[in-house]
Design a protein around this motif. Sequence first.
Motif, PDB file in Angstrom:
ATOM      1  N   LYS A   4       0.827  -1.204   0.000  1.00 57.09           N
ATOM      2  CA  LYS A   4       0.000   0.000   0.000  1.00 57.09           C
ATOM      3  C   LYS A   4       0.864   1.259   0.000  1.00 57.09           C
ATOM      4  O   LYS A   4       1.808   1.367   0.768  1.00 57.09           O
ATOM      5  CB  LYS A   4      -0.907   0.018   1.234  1.00 57.09           C
ATOM      6  CG  LYS A   4      -2.063  -0.995   1.160  1.00 57.09           C
ATOM      7  CD  LYS A   4      -3.007  -0.853   2.337  1.00 57.09           C
ATOM      8  CE  LYS A   4      -4.049  -1.955   2.303  1.00 57.09           C
ATOM      9  NZ  LYS A   4      -5.055  -1.886   3.334  1.00 57.09           N
ATOM     10  N   ALA A   5       0.509   2.192  -0.872  1.00 54.43           N
ATOM     11  CA  ALA A   5       1.216   3.475  -0.893  1.00 54.43           C
ATOM     12  C   ALA A   5       0.860   4.230   0.381  1.00 54.43           C
ATOM     13  O   ALA A   5      -0.133   3.932   1.028  1.00 54.43           O
ATOM     14  CB  ALA A   5       0.806   4.268  -2.122  1.00 54.43           C
ATOM     15  N   ASP A   6       1.673   5.228   0.741  1.00 56.16           N
ATOM     16  CA  ASP A   6       1.409   5.917   2.002  1.00 56.16           C
ATOM     17  C   ASP A   6       0.234   6.884   1.905  1.00 56.16           C
ATOM     18  O   ASP A   6      -0.317   7.298   2.905  1.00 56.16           O
ATOM     19  CB  ASP A   6       2.673   6.644   2.492  1.00 56.16           C
ATOM     20  CG  ASP A   6       3.179   7.646   1.458  1.00 56.16           C
ATOM     21  OD1 ASP A   6       2.638   7.646   0.332  1.00 56.16           O
ATOM     22  OD2 ASP A   6       4.094   8.403   1.785  1.00 56.16           O
ATOM     23  N   ILE A   7      -0.182   7.242   0.705  1.00 53.40           N
ATOM     24  CA  ILE A   7      -1.243   8.234   0.573  1.00 53.40           C
ATOM     25  C   ILE A   7      -2.616   7.596   0.801  1.00 53.40           C
ATOM     26  O   ILE A   7      -2.870   6.472   0.397  1.00 53.40           O
ATOM     27  CB  ILE A   7      -1.156   8.928  -0.815  1.00 53.40           C
ATOM     28  CG1 ILE A   7      -1.895  10.254  -0.788  1.00 53.40           C
ATOM     29  CG2 ILE A   7      -1.681   8.053  -1.923  1.00 53.40           C
ATOM     30  CD1 ILE A   7      -1.428  11.218  -1.868  1.00 53.40           C
ATOM     31  N   PRO A 207     -10.017  -4.633 -16.190  1.00 54.93           N
ATOM     32  CA  PRO A 207      -9.208  -5.413 -15.244  1.00 54.93           C
ATOM     33  C   PRO A 207      -8.821  -4.595 -14.010  1.00 54.93           C
ATOM     34  O   PRO A 207      -8.671  -3.371 -14.101  1.00 54.93           O
ATOM     35  CB  PRO A 207      -7.961  -5.787 -16.051  1.00 54.93           C
ATOM     36  CG  PRO A 207      -8.103  -5.195 -17.394  1.00 54.93           C
ATOM     37  CD  PRO A 207      -9.383  -4.422 -17.480  1.00 54.93           C
ATOM     38  N   LEU A 208      -8.658  -5.299 -12.880  1.00 55.40           N
ATOM     39  CA  LEU A 208      -8.255  -4.621 -11.637  1.00 55.40           C
ATOM     40  C   LEU A 208      -6.956  -3.842 -11.847  1.00 55.40           C
ATOM     41  O   LEU A 208      -6.779  -2.750 -11.302  1.00 55.40           O
ATOM     42  CB  LEU A 208      -8.091  -5.668 -10.519  1.00 55.40           C
ATOM     43  CG  LEU A 208      -7.530  -5.167  -9.195  1.00 55.40           C
ATOM     44  CD1 LEU A 208      -8.424  -4.093  -8.575  1.00 55.40           C
ATOM     45  CD2 LEU A 208      -7.345  -6.330  -8.212  1.00 55.40           C
ATOM     46  N   ALA A 209      -6.050  -4.399 -12.652  1.00 60.21           N
ATOM     47  CA  ALA A 209      -4.747  -3.755 -12.876  1.00 60.21           C
ATOM     48  C   ALA A 209      -4.903  -2.348 -13.460  1.00 60.21           C
ATOM     49  O   ALA A 209      -4.101  -1.458 -13.179  1.00 60.21           O
ATOM     50  CB  ALA A 209      -3.887  -4.620 -13.809  1.00 60.21           C
ATOM     51  N   TRP A 210      -5.947  -2.141 -14.264  1.00 62.00           N
ATOM     52  CA  TRP A 210      -6.210  -0.808 -14.843  1.00 62.00           C
ATOM     53  C   TRP A 210      -6.460   0.204 -13.738  1.00 62.00           C
ATOM     54  O   TRP A 210      -5.879   1.287 -13.688  1.00 62.00           O
ATOM     55  CB  TRP A 210      -7.412  -0.907 -15.785  1.00 62.00           C
ATOM     56  CG  TRP A 210      -8.066   0.405 -16.131  1.00 62.00           C
ATOM     57  CD1 TRP A 210      -8.974   1.088 -15.372  1.00 62.00           C
ATOM     58  CD2 TRP A 210      -7.853   1.195 -17.300  1.00 62.00           C
ATOM     59  NE1 TRP A 210      -9.352   2.252 -16.004  1.00 62.00           N
ATOM     60  CE2 TRP A 210      -8.686   2.349 -17.184  1.00 62.00           C
ATOM     61  CE3 TRP A 210      -7.055   1.053 -18.447  1.00 62.00           C
ATOM     62  CZ2 TRP A 210      -8.724   3.332 -18.167  1.00 62.00           C
ATOM     63  CZ3 TRP A 210      -7.108   2.038 -19.416  1.00 62.00           C
ATOM     64  CH2 TRP A 210      -7.923   3.154 -19.269  1.00 62.00           C
ATOM     65  N   THR A 211      -7.348  -0.173 -12.808  1.00 59.32           N
ATOM     66  CA  THR A 211      -7.699   0.739 -11.716  1.00 59.32           C
ATOM     67  C   THR A 211      -6.488   0.981 -10.817  1.00 59.32           C
ATOM     68  O   THR A 211      -6.210   2.122 -10.434  1.00 59.32           O
ATOM     69  CB  THR A 211      -8.872   0.152 -10.903  1.00 59.32           C
ATOM     70  OG1 THR A 211      -9.998   0.045 -11.780  1.00 59.32           O
ATOM     71  CG2 THR A 211      -9.237   1.037  -9.724  1.00 59.32           C
ATOM     72  N   LEU A 212      -5.762  -0.101 -10.487  1.00 58.52           N
ATOM     73  CA  LEU A 212      -4.607   0.055  -9.593  1.00 58.52           C
ATOM     74  C   LEU A 212      -3.541   0.962 -10.220  1.00 58.52           C
ATOM     75  O   LEU A 212      -2.974   1.832  -9.547  1.00 58.52           O
ATOM     76  CB  LEU A 212      -4.002  -1.320  -9.263  1.00 58.52           C
ATOM     77  CG  LEU A 212      -4.878  -2.233  -8.398  1.00 58.52           C
ATOM     78  CD1 LEU A 212      -4.209  -3.598  -8.222  1.00 58.52           C
ATOM     79  CD2 LEU A 212      -5.153  -1.597  -7.027  1.00 58.52           C
ATOM     80  N   ALA A 213      -3.299   0.783 -11.523  1.00 60.98           N
ATOM     81  CA  ALA A 213      -2.295   1.620 -12.200  1.00 60.98           C
ATOM     82  C   ALA A 213      -2.759   3.077 -12.228  1.00 60.98           C
ATOM     83  O   ALA A 213      -1.960   4.000 -12.041  1.00 60.98           O
ATOM     84  CB  ALA A 213      -2.066   1.102 -13.620  1.00 60.98           C
ATOM     85  N   GLY A 214      -4.061   3.290 -12.442  1.00 61.28           N
ATOM     86  CA  GLY A 214      -4.595   4.655 -12.490  1.00 61.28           C
ATOM     87  C   GLY A 214      -4.497   5.340 -11.145  1.00 61.28           C
ATOM     88  O   GLY A 214      -4.124   6.515 -11.048  1.00 61.28           O
ATOM     89  N   ILE A 215      -4.838   4.618 -10.084  1.00 63.14           N
ATOM     90  CA  ILE A 215      -4.761   5.207  -8.736  1.00 63.14           C
ATOM     91  C   ILE A 215      -3.303   5.551  -8.405  1.00 63.14           C
ATOM     92  O   ILE A 215      -3.005   6.608  -7.847  1.00 63.14           O
ATOM     93  CB  ILE A 215      -5.370   4.257  -7.679  1.00 63.14           C
ATOM     94  CG1 ILE A 215      -6.882   4.089  -7.931  1.00 63.14           C
ATOM     95  CG2 ILE A 215      -5.123   4.778  -6.261  1.00 63.14           C
ATOM     96  CD1 ILE A 215      -7.558   3.064  -7.044  1.00 63.14           C
ATOM     97  N   ASN A 219      -1.800   9.079  -7.205  1.00 61.82           N
ATOM     98  CA  ASN A 219      -1.155   9.182  -5.894  1.00 61.82           C
ATOM     99  C   ASN A 219       0.327   9.530  -6.003  1.00 61.82           C
ATOM    100  O   ASN A 219       0.829  10.368  -5.257  1.00 61.82           O
ATOM    101  CB  ASN A 219      -1.287   7.863  -5.119  1.00 61.82           C
ATOM    102  CG  ASN A 219      -2.690   7.590  -4.582  1.00 61.82           C
ATOM    103  OD1 ASN A 219      -2.967   6.527  -4.070  1.00 61.82           O
ATOM    104  ND2 ASN A 219      -3.598   8.540  -4.708  1.00 61.82           N
ATOM    105  N   VAL A 220       1.026   8.887  -6.920  1.00 65.61           N
ATOM    106  CA  VAL A 220       2.482   9.041  -6.990  1.00 65.61           C
ATOM    107  C   VAL A 220       2.893  10.240  -7.845  1.00 65.61           C
ATOM    108  O   VAL A 220       3.716  11.047  -7.438  1.00 65.61           O
ATOM    109  CB  VAL A 220       3.145   7.742  -7.517  1.00 65.61           C
ATOM    110  CG1 VAL A 220       4.644   7.940  -7.718  1.00 65.61           C
ATOM    111  CG2 VAL A 220       2.870   6.586  -6.562  1.00 65.61           C
TER     112      VAL A 220
END
Length: 281
Positions: A4-7, A207-215, A219-220
């Motif tokens: 998990k990222a810190d944000i 795909p879940l990977a799309w959402t995770l990469a977008g978030i 965040n980063v």
Amino acid sequence: MNAKADILNALSIDVEEYFHARVFQEGIGGAVAGLESRVEMSTDRVLALLAAGGAKATFFVLGQVAAAHPGLVRRIAEQHHEIACHGDGHELVSRQTPDEFRTDVRRAKTVLEDVTGKPVIGYRAPNFSIGRAQAWAYDILLSEGFRYDSSTYPILHDSYGDHTASRFPVEVWRHADQKLVEFPIGTTRLCGVNLPIGGGGYFRLLPLAWTLAGIKRVNVHERRPMLFYFHPWELDPHQPRPPMPWRHRVRHYVGMEREERKLAGLLRDVKFTTIRDILAI
Ligand SMILES: [Zn+2]
């Protein structure tokens, strides 16, 4: 390993019955009489999922659901989630007069505050139905005691969305020292286009990977929190399936069997809390 990222990001859930969903209602021509209630069962599954993932969320509860299931609203509040308002009868703001809108939100806010004993300060319009033509609604929300609205999805979409709207929280109305903040659903920006990473049908379809990469991009690279949303009925593939045109059926039911597993994956990788926490109000 916990990656998990810190944000911290904001998580929101629109608590309504499967038959309140616009595509479902249109698909069956509005004939919802006699359909069984499944909102307690599906929302309890959401609560278990959030507890397992260690996440807090804002629950935008429909006034009619709160009136019929006050125990459910209390269970949500007891687990330290935020209770906010999704209107009373799930009528689109774009189909209401200002007077009808005020009556609808006041009724729902009163029910929710009576059940929880706490002020309700957040509002989300059914189907993101506050656009530029409904900016009058902000004045009513502020005067009824709301401090933030979350009724914008800044994307191109056939029935909602304003891709020119701000992608991050922004003040949209002010009276003296009181202000109303709009917190839009999360998007990422690629080649000048806003892409949906904030949930709903897109999350079930992509795909879940799309959402995770977008978030992660938001965040980063932008160093900003984003807002995600879903409905309890999206985790309920066994809900009634009355006859409806195929295009409605595909749109309403797509990806429901995988939704719970995908959400668990999302909660593993992304840190979530309530909208109120993120806005610090
Ligand atoms: Zn809704």
